[in-house]
Design a protein around this motif. Sequence first.
Motif, PDB file in Angstrom:
ATOM      1  N   LYS A 146       0.805  -1.225   0.000  1.00 31.79           N
ATOM      2  CA  LYS A 146       0.000   0.000   0.000  1.00 31.79           C
ATOM      3  C   LYS A 146       0.838   1.275   0.000  1.00 31.79           C
ATOM      4  CE  LYS A 146      -4.004  -2.111   2.272  1.00 31.79           C
ATOM      5  NZ  LYS A 146      -4.944  -2.038   3.434  1.00 31.79           N
ATOM      6  N   GLN A 147       2.141   1.125  -0.021  1.00 31.04           N
ATOM      7  CA  GLN A 147       3.012   2.302   0.039  1.00 31.04           C
ATOM      8  C   GLN A 147       2.905   3.128  -1.236  1.00 31.04           C
ATOM      9  OE1 GLN A 147       4.418   4.862   1.541  1.00 31.04           O
ATOM     10  NE2 GLN A 147       5.562   3.420   2.835  1.00 31.04           N
ATOM     11  N   GLN A 148       2.751   4.443  -1.073  1.00 33.13           N
ATOM     12  CA  GLN A 148       2.577   5.343  -2.209  1.00 33.13           C
ATOM     13  C   GLN A 148       3.888   5.953  -2.705  1.00 33.13           C
ATOM     14  OE1 GLN A 148      -0.612   5.807  -3.668  1.00 33.13           O
ATOM     15  NE2 GLN A 148      -0.919   4.050  -2.305  1.00 33.13           N
ATOM     16  N   VAL A 149       4.978   5.771  -1.953  1.00 30.84           N
ATOM     17  CA  VAL A 149       6.277   6.324  -2.338  1.00 30.84           C
ATOM     18  C   VAL A 149       7.322   5.212  -2.335  1.00 30.84           C
ATOM     19  CG1 VAL A 149       5.724   8.607  -1.409  1.00 30.84           C
ATOM     20  CG2 VAL A 149       6.898   6.931   0.057  1.00 30.84           C
ATOM     21  N   LEU A 150       8.481   5.532  -2.879  1.00 30.68           N
ATOM     22  CA  LEU A 150       9.570   4.557  -2.851  1.00 30.68           C
ATOM     23  C   LEU A 150      10.078   4.379  -1.425  1.00 30.68           C
ATOM     24  CD1 LEU A 150      11.552   5.742  -6.009  1.00 30.68           C
ATOM     25  CD2 LEU A 150      10.146   3.674  -5.789  1.00 30.68           C
ATOM     26  N   PRO A 151      10.502   3.174  -1.052  1.00 32.60           N
ATOM     27  CA  PRO A 151      11.025   2.961   0.303  1.00 32.60           C
ATOM     28  C   PRO A 151      12.320   3.725   0.520  1.00 32.60           C
ATOM     29  CG  PRO A 151      11.426   1.030  -1.057  1.00 32.60           C
ATOM     30  CD  PRO A 151      10.556   1.951  -1.870  1.00 32.60           C
ATOM     31  N   CYS A 152      12.574   4.091   1.770  1.00 35.37           N
ATOM     32  CA  CYS A 152      13.749   4.899   2.110  1.00 35.37           C
ATOM     33  C   CYS A 152      14.998   4.025   2.198  1.00 35.37           C
ATOM     34  CB  CYS A 152      13.519   5.611   3.441  1.00 35.37           C
ATOM     35  SG  CYS A 152      14.848   6.738   3.898  1.00 35.37           S
ATOM     36  N   ILE A 153      16.027   4.412   1.462  1.00 37.56           N
ATOM     37  CA  ILE A 153      17.303   3.683   1.453  1.00 37.56           C
ATOM     38  C   ILE A 153      18.160   4.193   2.609  1.00 37.56           C
ATOM     39  CG2 ILE A 153      19.370   3.132   0.112  1.00 37.56           C
ATOM     40  CD1 ILE A 153      17.717   3.802  -2.425  1.00 37.56           C
ATOM     41  N   HIS A 154      18.580   3.275   3.473  1.00 34.48           N
ATOM     42  CA  HIS A 154      19.322   3.678   4.667  1.00 34.48           C
ATOM     43  C   HIS A 154      20.351   2.615   5.033  1.00 34.48           C
ATOM     44  CE1 HIS A 154      16.000   1.147   6.028  1.00 34.48           C
ATOM     45  NE2 HIS A 154      16.689   0.892   7.128  1.00 34.48           N
ATOM     46  N   ARG A 155      21.218   2.958   5.988  1.00 30.89           N
ATOM     47  CA  ARG A 155      22.196   1.976   6.474  1.00 30.89           C
ATOM     48  C   ARG A 155      22.540   2.281   7.928  1.00 30.89           C
ATOM     49  NH1 ARG A 155      27.917   3.975   3.656  1.00 30.89           N
ATOM     50  NH2 ARG A 155      28.017   5.990   4.747  1.00 30.89           N
ATOM     51  N   ALA A 156      22.957   1.248   8.636  1.00 33.96           N
ATOM     52  CA  ALA A 156      23.516   1.427   9.970  1.00 33.96           C
ATOM     53  C   ALA A 156      24.935   1.958   9.830  1.00 33.96           C
ATOM     54  CB  ALA A 156      23.521   0.100  10.719  1.00 33.96           C
ATOM     55  N   PRO A 157      25.368   2.800  10.778  1.00 35.30           N
ATOM     56  CA  PRO A 157      26.725   3.336  10.694  1.00 35.30           C
ATOM     57  C   PRO A 157      27.745   2.354  11.231  1.00 35.30           C
ATOM     58  CG  PRO A 157      25.689   4.134  12.670  1.00 35.30           C
ATOM     59  CD  PRO A 157      24.653   3.298  11.964  1.00 35.30           C
ATOM     60  N   VAL A 158      28.983   2.510  10.795  1.00 32.53           N
ATOM     61  CA  VAL A 158      30.083   1.812  11.472  1.00 32.53           C
ATOM     62  C   VAL A 158      30.258   2.490  12.826  1.00 32.53           C
ATOM     63  CG1 VAL A 158      32.540   1.265  11.419  1.00 32.53           C
ATOM     64  CG2 VAL A 158      31.200   1.215   9.307  1.00 32.53           C
ATOM     65  N   GLU A 159      30.273   1.709  13.888  1.00 32.84           N
ATOM     66  CA  GLU A 159      30.323   2.270  15.229  1.00 32.84           C
ATOM     67  C   GLU A 159      31.654   2.986  15.475  1.00 32.84           C
ATOM     68  OE1 GLU A 159      27.697  -1.145  14.777  1.00 32.84           O
ATOM     69  OE2 GLU A 159      29.861  -0.991  14.533  1.00 32.84           O
ATOM     70  N   ASN A 160      31.603   4.012  16.301  1.00 30.45           N
ATOM     71  CA  ASN A 160      32.833   4.675  16.710  1.00 30.45           C
ATOM     72  C   ASN A 160      33.634   3.760  17.619  1.00 30.45           C
ATOM     73  OD1 ASN A 160      32.085   7.083  15.361  1.00 30.45           O
ATOM     74  ND2 ASN A 160      30.861   7.732  17.112  1.00 30.45           N
ATOM     75  N   GLU A 161      34.933   3.785  17.479  1.00 30.92           N
ATOM     76  CA  GLU A 161      35.827   2.910  18.241  1.00 30.92           C
ATOM     77  C   GLU A 161      35.581   3.061  19.740  1.00 30.92           C
ATOM     78  OE1 GLU A 161      38.654   0.013  18.806  1.00 30.92           O
ATOM     79  OE2 GLU A 161      37.959   0.767  16.853  1.00 30.92           O
ATOM     80  N   GLY A 162      35.314   1.927  20.398  1.00 32.78           N
ATOM     81  CA  GLY A 162      35.159   1.922  21.846  1.00 32.78           C
ATOM     82  C   GLY A 162      33.883   2.575  22.349  1.00 32.78           C
ATOM     83  N   GLU A 163      32.908   2.776  21.476  1.00 32.55           N
ATOM     84  CA  GLU A 163      31.688   3.479  21.873  1.00 32.55           C
ATOM     85  C   GLU A 163      30.465   2.661  21.493  1.00 32.55           C
ATOM     86  OE1 GLU A 163      30.816   8.026  21.346  1.00 32.55           O
ATOM     87  OE2 GLU A 163      30.081   7.016  19.543  1.00 32.55           O
ATOM     88  N   TYR A 164      29.529   2.496  22.417  1.00 34.91           N
ATOM     89  CA  TYR A 164      28.270   1.822  22.129  1.00 34.91           C
ATOM     90  C   TYR A 164      27.281   2.808  21.525  1.00 34.91           C
ATOM     91  CZ  TYR A 164      30.051  -1.793  25.304  1.00 34.91           C
ATOM     92  OH  TYR A 164      30.802  -2.752  25.892  1.00 34.91           O
ATOM     93  N   ARG A 165      26.234   2.269  20.897  1.00 32.99           N
ATOM     94  CA  ARG A 165      25.121   3.073  20.417  1.00 32.99           C
ATOM     95  C   ARG A 165      23.894   2.777  21.275  1.00 32.99           C
ATOM     96  NH1 ARG A 165      23.311   1.788  14.794  1.00 32.99           N
ATOM     97  NH2 ARG A 165      22.405   3.870  14.838  1.00 32.99           N
ATOM     98  N   LEU A 166      23.075   3.786  21.494  1.00 32.11           N
ATOM     99  CA  LEU A 166      21.792   3.595  22.153  1.00 32.11           C
ATOM    100  C   LEU A 166      20.721   3.996  21.145  1.00 32.11           C
ATOM    101  CD1 LEU A 166      20.428   2.730  24.803  1.00 32.11           C
ATOM    102  CD2 LEU A 166      20.405   5.148  25.488  1.00 32.11           C
ATOM    103  N   LEU A 167      19.947   3.011  20.691  1.00 29.06           N
ATOM    104  CA  LEU A 167      19.052   3.180  19.546  1.00 29.06           C
ATOM    105  C   LEU A 167      17.658   2.681  19.853  1.00 29.06           C
ATOM    106  CD1 LEU A 167      18.751   3.651  16.368  1.00 29.06           C
ATOM    107  CD2 LEU A 167      19.308   1.226  16.157  1.00 29.06           C
ATOM    108  N   LEU A 168      16.673   3.521  19.582  1.00 32.25           N
ATOM    109  CA  LEU A 168      15.267   3.099  19.611  1.00 32.25           C
ATOM    110  C   LEU A 168      14.873   2.782  18.179  1.00 32.25           C
ATOM    111  CD1 LEU A 168      12.288   4.868  21.359  1.00 32.25           C
ATOM    112  CD2 LEU A 168      12.145   4.210  18.974  1.00 32.25           C
ATOM    113  N   ILE A 169      14.216   1.632  17.987  1.00 32.93           N
ATOM    114  CA  ILE A 169      13.810   1.236  16.633  1.00 32.93           C
ATOM    115  C   ILE A 169      12.554   0.385  16.685  1.00 32.93           C
ATOM    116  CG2 ILE A 169      15.277  -0.850  16.605  1.00 32.93           C
ATOM    117  CD1 ILE A 169      15.826  -0.069  13.568  1.00 32.93           C
ATOM    118  N   CYS A 170      11.694   0.557  15.672  1.00 31.61           N
ATOM    119  CA  CYS A 170      10.542  -0.331  15.520  1.00 31.61           C
ATOM    120  C   CYS A 170      10.038  -0.233  14.080  1.00 31.61           C
ATOM    121  CB  CYS A 170       9.420   0.007  16.506  1.00 31.61           C
ATOM    122  SG  CYS A 170       8.749   1.649  16.393  1.00 31.61           S
TER     123      CYS A 170
END
Length: 232
Positions: free
Chosen positions: A208-232
């Motif tokens: 049912k999508q009326q537009v093209l899907p969004c092209i995205h990527r996860a980043p390469v993490e910064n050295e020695g640093e965690y990510r805190l991410l909300l996703i659904c």
Amino acid sequence: MSNTFSASNQIGTVFTFSELVGSDFRGEMNALCWQRNLDGDFNEIVAKLRIKENITEVYPEDLIALRLSEEGNRAREIILNDLQLLADFGASPSLNLLKCYERDDEFDFISTDVYSFHVDRSPIATDTYLCTYYGAASDIVSNTQAEQKVLIPEIRSKLKELHNGPSEEFENFLKENYFDLHYQVHEDVEPINLGLGHLWRLAVDHPKQQVLPCIHRAPVENEGEYRLLLIC
């Protein structure tokens, strides 16, 4: 936000949660941003959480159990409120403490991990919501700046060799193995970084999508640093 970000026809900007979930994608626009400058010490939360594996889901009770400073508590309240807003909307948000995602290095000519530019697919009408509170943030590109990898002749040829089956089953083979979700970005394209604290809604590939899907990527993490991410 940078001029590149704000000037992009791909991105719509809103300033409330109700606008984020209630606005329609249209034309080239397949990403919506609830633009926010968040207060609070999200680093303190990351430092006090325990990572158990490369991706550790953090539950509201885990956040509530933390002893935090005033700044840390302000950050915690923001996260808990975001989780509640999305849950009340009917989504199933997940808060993840990330060391890294699993890499796909099975084939040297195509990757299907989340570090590769890709789109999400769903059999039902839904969208992807995400917010990076701490650490490296995701990137997006417009659909005119990338090409499906399965349409690139040399990659397609190798995939046909890998399939080694009837030609009429080839397209199903691509879908079943998620090869068709991944994109090669054109040379000299500068991806748009989604930044910290903004809550994003990205268009997903569904019937049912009326537009093209969004092209995205996860980043390469910064050295020695965690990510805190909300996703659904």
